[in-house]
Structures are given as structure tokens and as C-alpha cells.
Design an enzyme around this catalytic site. Structure first.
Site, PDB file in Angstrom:
ATOM      1  N   ARG A 229      40.148-108.854  32.601  1.00  0.00           N
ATOM      2  CA  ARG A 229      41.047-109.034  31.448  1.00  0.00           C
ATOM      3  C   ARG A 229      40.767-110.371  30.755  1.00  0.00           C
ATOM      4  NH1 ARG A 229      45.996-110.916  31.921  1.00  0.00           N
ATOM      5  NH2 ARG A 229      46.377-109.954  33.941  1.00  0.00           N
TER       6      ARG A 229
ATOM      7  N   LYS B  91      34.958 -96.964  14.452  1.00  0.00           N
ATOM      8  CA  LYS B  91      34.385 -96.311  13.274  1.00  0.00           C
ATOM      9  C   LYS B  91      32.869 -96.556  13.216  1.00  0.00           C
ATOM     10  CE  LYS B  91      38.630 -95.329  12.925  1.00  0.00           C
ATOM     11  NZ  LYS B  91      39.594 -96.349  12.673  1.00  0.00           N
TER      12      LYS B  91
ATOM     13  N   ASP C  78      40.229-107.049   7.137  1.00  0.00           N
ATOM     14  CA  ASP C  78      39.891-105.870   7.928  1.00  0.00           C
ATOM     15  C   ASP C  78      38.654-105.255   7.268  1.00  0.00           C
ATOM     16  OD1 ASP C  78      39.622-103.304   8.956  1.00  0.00           O
ATOM     17  OD2 ASP C  78      41.766-103.111   9.366  1.00  0.00           O
TER      18      ASP C  78
ATOM     19  N   TYR D 279      45.842 -99.469   6.254  1.00  0.00           N
ATOM     20  CA  TYR D 279      45.911 -98.349   7.198  1.00  0.00           C
ATOM     21  C   TYR D 279      47.368 -98.148   7.648  1.00  0.00           C
ATOM     22  CZ  TYR D 279      45.366 -95.940  11.650  1.00  0.00           C
ATOM     23  OH  TYR D 279      45.492 -95.071  12.710  1.00  0.00           O
TER      24      TYR D 279
HETATM   25  N1  LCS Z   1      41.981-100.781  10.401  1.00  0.00           N
HETATM   26  C1  LCS Z   1      41.568 -99.786   9.601  1.00  0.00           C
HETATM   27  C2  LCS Z   1      41.118-100.065   8.224  1.00  0.00           C
HETATM   28  C3  LCS Z   1      41.580 -98.474  10.085  1.00  0.00           C
HETATM   29  O1  LCS Z   1      41.151 -97.496   9.290  1.00  0.00           O
HETATM   30  C4  LCS Z   1      42.025 -98.228  11.413  1.00  0.00           C
HETATM   31  C5  LCS Z   1      42.087 -96.860  11.976  1.00  0.00           C
HETATM   32  C6  LCS Z   1      42.459 -99.308  12.184  1.00  0.00           C
HETATM   33  C7  LCS Z   1      42.406-100.578  11.655  1.00  0.00           C
HETATM   34  C8  LCS Z   1      42.935 -99.120  13.600  1.00  0.00           C
HETATM   35  O2  LCS Z   1      41.865 -98.902  14.438  1.00  0.00           O
HETATM   36  P1  LCS Z   1      41.949 -98.092  15.817  1.00  0.00           P
HETATM   37  O3  LCS Z   1      43.062 -98.703  16.612  1.00  0.00           O
HETATM   38  O4  LCS Z   1      42.229 -96.680  15.494  1.00  0.00           O
HETATM   39  O5  LCS Z   1      40.610 -98.334  16.434  1.00  0.00           O
HETATM   40  N2  LCS Z   1      41.912 -95.864  11.007  1.00  0.00           N
HETATM   41  C9  LCS Z   1      41.970 -94.575  11.190  1.00  0.00           C
HETATM   42  C10 LCS Z   1      41.812 -93.647  10.136  1.00  0.00           C
HETATM   43  O6  LCS Z   1      41.702 -93.898   8.942  1.00  0.00           O
HETATM   44  N3  LCS Z   1      41.823 -92.446  10.655  1.00  0.00           N
HETATM   45  O7  LCS Z   1      42.075 -92.454  12.003  1.00  0.00           O
HETATM   46  C11 LCS Z   1      42.175 -93.832  12.448  1.00  0.00           C
END
Ligand code: LCS
Length: 396
Positions: free
Chosen positions: A60, A210, A185, A113
Site C-alpha cells: 500500500r 481508458k 483530467d 465526468y
Molecule cells: N475522468 C474521466 C474524464 C472519465 O471519463 C472517467 C471515467 C474517470 C475520470 C473515472 O475513471 P475510472 O475510475 O472509471 O477509472 N469515465 C467513464 C466513462 O466515460 N465511461 O465509463 C467510465
């Protein structure tokens, strides 16, 4: 050492942050799938905890496979240091909790998001951390929305899912005059298309789920910034809230990163072709794609991005139900949230990724009920178009 030199990004994604000679010559970084690390003596354990001796203690707090990923992403983004998390949201929340306290205010791009929106609401309701949204179109408009207690500006660009861009150099200029941090972001761009640290931003966050992972098999987050801030983050919100990445997921990201530039080239060239075809289709009401020369953000795209990206949003001449009929008609393109995978994905933001945003706020953000978001994959563009075209023709 070779991997510390400032090589081009295409080389850093393969070699950065890892020296095979330190690992028995292993070409790929080994997977240290271990929760804890042994000390040779009690005194060594004491020194490690006291920070007097470098070395690992407990995963951790740090892990060699994770460390290689953290060093690599820092080099790729042109930052001093990096830190990995168990999800993009763990990264976003760790950064916001590290930088903000009760009574502070943050200014956010008008569009983020859905779960980041949910987190801002939670911080407001539970911890009295206020926020406002800003178009961030002009310096005047940003200045108008800054309060004496504004500690940071939080920006997505391109914005999920409206694809609007924010001029990062303009935001940095305003923020620096007021001693405010700029957090970006960078998920939709990936470090291959846009490097906000090099434009003066303070902290960059990725949902590595992503483009960085790229294969739809990992949920993870990454943060880069100045060494002091990253050390503080590691020893506070990461250690004590504990949203860490597993060594195996870090290993998968190290593998995914190697092909980021070539994948991005293909995502982007496919997306540019599909966007042009969509624009001329009679079912399309409006195209949201920064590579469209008619987009109001086209010049910002040219200024700060290598290519316009692999995501396209569009409204249809029709209702929410028509939008749902269209996506139900698709065969090759999969109905799924997430993005940046090899597979082309489509989703309906109003009822999926942004369903937690109240309907009136969604409208203000431009997330209409007839909006669809496409994440263009790596397939042959002809096959993507064939599928899309037959579905769109349903309601011509
Ligand atoms: N920031 C952005 C711009 C995102 O699109 C997402 C997830 C996150 C943070 C969060 O990331 P995660 O915890 O899921 O790794 N976006 C998603 C979307 O547009 N579709 O499904 C998840």
C-alpha cells in the site's frame, strides 16, 4: 541512465522508468505480486519506517512494479513524479482531498465526468467544500467566478461527453496571477495528444482505464505533478485512504503503454474519417468533434493537441427513444460505457455515464437526451462506418 534521459514519448512509453539490468536483465518489468517486503533485521525495519533507508515495506506504501509505472508516466507527461491508484476516481478523490479543506472553493469546467460531478456534490454536502462551474471561454469569465477562497481550478479537456475544449494556457495565466493550482483530467487526450504539465498546469490526472491501458481489462488511475506534491499525496490520501493499484494492474498498464502512440494514431485517424462521414449524414443534428473545422474549439485543438482524439459525440434528429433504437441496431459496435479500447463503443450519456447529473444541469452542460458518444476503436474504419450507417439509416 538510459531510461532517465529525455527521450521522445514514443521511446519513453517503452523504456521510461525501467532499467532491465537492475532486474536480472528481464526485458519486461517483473511483476512483484507481493503484499509485503521482508526486513533483514528489526533495525532495518525501523530505518525504513523512519524514512532513513530507501526500500519497500508494504505494497500500500509502494511496490517495485507500481514504481516503474509511476516513473514511466511522469517521464511521458514531462512531470517530476507520478503516483498510481486503483481507479481514475481514486486518483481524482485523492488529489481533491489532498488539496482542499472545509471552507475552500474550487472552480470547475462546465462539464465533467458524472462521478466527478458526484464527488464534488459529496464534498460540498459532507465537508463544506464549495464549487462553481465555468465556461472558461475567456479570462474575464474565469476571473469573475474566482472567490477569495478558490484554491484550485479543475478542468477536463476535451470534456466528457460534449468534447468541448478549454484553452489550458489561458487558464494557467489567470490561475498563476491568483496563486491558484490548475488540475487537468487528461483522460480523453492521453499523454500522447496533450501534455498539460508542459503548458504550465500543476497536476494531471488520468483514468488509466481508458487509452493508457487500452485493452478494456484494467481499472486504474494515475496522477503526475511536482515531486513535493506527489510525495505528500503518497503519504497522505494514498496511504491513509488506500485507493491503491494492484501490482498486476500496474504491470498491465506498463504493457499497454508501450503501444499508446501507435494505438492513438489509429484511434485518431479512424475518428477523423468517421466524424467527416457523420457530419454529412441526414440523421445527425450536430457533431461534437474538436477536429471539425467548424467546431468553435478547432483553433484550441490545433494549439494544444497533437490530434483531435478518438471520441466523437453527436445529437440525432430525433428523441431519446430514437437514440436508443439506433444503438440497439448496432452489431459490430458495442453498447458500453468506458472508452479508449480496441473495440468501438457507444453509449447514451444522459441515461448512462451522466445519469447522476440532474436533468436541468445536464441540459446546461449540453448533455441532451438525443446525444450519443462514440469511442472509436482500432477496427477497419470501413467496418465501423458500415455498422453505424445502417443503424443511423433506421430513422433517416
Ligand atoms: N475522468 C474521466 C474524464 C472519465 O471519463 C472517467 C471515467 C474517470 C475520470 C473515472 O475513471 P475510472 O475510475 O472509471 O477509472 N469515465 C467513464 C466513462 O466515460 N465511461 O465509463 C467510465
Amino acid at each position: 541512465m538510459m531510461n532517465k534521459e529525455s527521450k521522445r514519448i514514443d521511446t519513453q512509453v517503452i523504456h521510461g522508468g525501467y532499467d532491465s539490468q537492475e532486474h536480472y536483465g528481464s526485458l519486461t518489468p517483473p511483476l512483484y505480486q507481493s503484499s509485503t517486503f521482508t526486513f533483514s533485521t528489526a533495525e532495518q525495519g525501523e530505518r525504513r519506517f523512519a524514512g532513513g533507508e530507501e526500500g519497500y515495506i508494504y505494497s500500500r506504501l509502494g511496490n517495485p512494479t507500481v514504481k516503474a509505472l509511476e516513473e514511466r508516466i511522469a517521464l511521458i507527461e514531462g512531470a517530476e513524479a507520478g503516483l498510481a491508484f486503483g481507479s481514475g476516481m481514486a486518483a481524482v478523490s485523492a488529489v481533491l482531498f489532498a488539496l482542499l479543506k472545509s471552507g475552500d472553493h474550487l472552480l470547475c469546467s462546465k462539464g465533467i465526468y458524472g462521478c466527478t460531478f458526484g464527488l464534488l456534490q459529496l464534498m460540498k454536502d459532507k465537508f463544506n467544500i464549495e464549487h462553481d462551474f465555468s465556461e472558461m471561454n475567456t479570462e474575464e469569465e474565469i476571473n469573475k467566478r474566482i472567490h477569495p477562497n478558490t484554491k484550485l481550478i479543475y478542468v477536463e479537456t476535451p470534456i466528457n461527453p460534449t468534447m468541448k475544449l478549454i484553452d489550458l494556457q489561458m487558464v494557467v495565466k489567470v490561475a498563476k496571477e491568483r496563486n491558484i493550482s490548475v488540475i487537468v483530467d487528461n483522460t480523453f487526450s492521453s499523454p500522447y495528444l496533450q501534455q498539460p504539465i508542459l503548458l504550465g498546469c500543476d497536476v494531471v490526472i488520468h483514468s488509466a482505464t481508458k487509452y493508457i491501458g487500452g485493452h478494456g481489462d484494467v481499472i486504474a488511475g494515475l496522477v503526475v505533478g511536482k515531486s513535493d506534491f506527489i510525495s505528500e499525496l503518497a503519504m497522505t490520501t494514498k496511504k491513509d485512504i488506500g485507493g491503491i493499484i494492484s501490482p498486476f494492474d500496474a504491470w498491465l498498464l506498463l504493457r499497454g503503454l508501450k503501444t499508446l502512440p501507435i494505438r492513438m494514431e489509429r484511434h485518431c485517424s479512424n475518428a477523423s474519417i468517421i466524424a467527416k462521414l457523420l457530419k454529412d449524414h441526414p440523421t445527425i443534428e450536430h457533431l461534437y468533434f474538436p477536429g471539425d473545422p467548424d467546431s468553435p474549439d478547432y483553433s484550441i485543438m490545433q494549439k494544444q493537441m497533437k490530434h483531435p482524439g478518438g471520441l466523437i459525440s453527436f445529437t440525432i434528429n430525433g428523441t431519446k427513444e430514437d437514440a436508443q433504437r439506433i444503438i440497439n441496431q448496432l452489431r459490430l459496435i458495442k453498447i458500453a460505457v468506458s472508452l479508449g479500447d480496441a473495440e468501438t463503443l457507444i453509449q447514451h450519456p444522459a441515461t448512462m455515464t451522466h445519469s447522476v447529473v440532474p436533468a436541468d444541469v445536464r441540459e446546461l452542460m449540453g448533455i441532451h437526451d438525443n446525444l450519443l458518444r462514440l469511442s472509436i476503436g482500432l477496427e477497419a474504419w470501413e467496418d465501423i462506418w458500415e455498422d453505424l450507417n445502417q443503424a443511423l439509416n433506421l430513422i433517416k
